[in-house]
Write a protein that holds these residues in place. Structure first.
Motif, PDB file in Angstrom:
ATOM      1  N   ARG A 155      -9.869   4.482  -5.146  1.00 38.93           N
ATOM      2  CA  ARG A 155      -8.922   3.390  -4.928  1.00 38.93           C
ATOM      3  C   ARG A 155      -8.241   3.145  -6.262  1.00 38.93           C
ATOM      4  O   ARG A 155      -8.902   2.984  -7.301  1.00 38.93           O
ATOM      5  CB  ARG A 155      -9.676   2.140  -4.469  1.00 38.93           C
ATOM      6  CG  ARG A 155      -8.787   0.999  -4.089  1.00 38.93           C
ATOM      7  CD  ARG A 155      -8.168   1.249  -2.736  1.00 38.93           C
ATOM      8  NE  ARG A 155      -7.424   0.058  -2.323  1.00 38.93           N
ATOM      9  CZ  ARG A 155      -6.388   0.112  -1.531  1.00 38.93           C
ATOM     10  NH1 ARG A 155      -5.978   1.248  -1.033  1.00 38.93           N
ATOM     11  NH2 ARG A 155      -5.763  -0.975  -1.206  1.00 38.93           N
ATOM     12  N   VAL A 209      -4.857   1.045  -8.333  1.00 39.39           N
ATOM     13  CA  VAL A 209      -3.900  -0.059  -8.265  1.00 39.39           C
ATOM     14  C   VAL A 209      -2.951   0.006  -9.459  1.00 39.39           C
ATOM     15  O   VAL A 209      -3.270   0.580 -10.507  1.00 39.39           O
ATOM     16  CB  VAL A 209      -4.595  -1.437  -8.233  1.00 39.39           C
ATOM     17  CG1 VAL A 209      -5.424  -1.603  -6.963  1.00 39.39           C
ATOM     18  CG2 VAL A 209      -5.436  -1.647  -9.463  1.00 39.39           C
ATOM     19  N   GLU A 231       0.843  -1.190   0.000  1.00 42.57           N
ATOM     20  CA  GLU A 231       0.000   0.000   0.000  1.00 42.57           C
ATOM     21  C   GLU A 231       0.885   1.249   0.000  1.00 42.57           C
ATOM     22  O   GLU A 231       1.784   1.381   0.830  1.00 42.57           O
ATOM     23  CB  GLU A 231      -0.870   0.006   1.263  1.00 42.57           C
ATOM     24  CG  GLU A 231      -1.806   1.151   1.372  1.00 42.57           C
ATOM     25  CD  GLU A 231      -3.082   0.955   0.562  1.00 42.57           C
ATOM     26  OE1 GLU A 231      -3.771   1.948   0.321  1.00 42.57           O
ATOM     27  OE2 GLU A 231      -3.379  -0.199   0.182  1.00 42.57           O
ATOM     28  N   ALA A 265      -1.162  -0.512  -4.319  1.00 40.59           N
ATOM     29  CA  ALA A 265      -2.497   0.054  -4.168  1.00 40.59           C
ATOM     30  C   ALA A 265      -2.389   1.363  -3.409  1.00 40.59           C
ATOM     31  O   ALA A 265      -1.466   1.562  -2.605  1.00 40.59           O
ATOM     32  CB  ALA A 265      -3.395  -0.927  -3.410  1.00 40.59           C
TER      33      ALA A 265
END
Length: 105
Positions: free
Chosen positions: A86, A88, A19, A55
């Motif tokens: 969000r 990625v 993350e 992410a």
């Protein structure tokens, strides 16, 4: 004298997922490639550790920054500050990629 103008932190989420926890740059140093450089170094470290997916949860102007670096929208997440995007990004073994480019010269 050297001055710290930014930082990037990443947190492991699993063996293959990390993350992006924070990328902060002093506003006086924006638009100089510092955030790109910090995130690139963090990606390389993550790839070296076997991470395959990065992410990040982000909002506002920062979404475009991450998209410019190859992150793709994957949904919305509720945060303490309200809904946020969000994103990625799949990463590959960057050493193998570099060898491939060097060998193609």
């Amino acid at each position: 004298m050297a001055k710290i103008v930014g930082f990037c932190t990443m947190l492991p989420r699993s063996v293959e997922v990390a993350e992006v926890d924070a990328v902060f740059i002093d506003p006086g140093a924006w638009r100089q490639g510092i955030g790109r450089m910090l995130l690139s170094e963090a990606e390389q470290s993550a790839a070296d550790a076997g991470v395959r997916l990065l992410a990040v949860t982000s909002g506002g102007y920062a979404v475009r920054f991450y998209q410019a670096l190859g992150f793709r929208l994957s949904g919305t997440e509720m945060t303490d500050f309200g809904p946020a995007d969000r994103l990625v990004k799949g990463i590959t073994d960057m050493k193998d990629d570099q060898r491939g480019r060097d060998g193609a010269r």
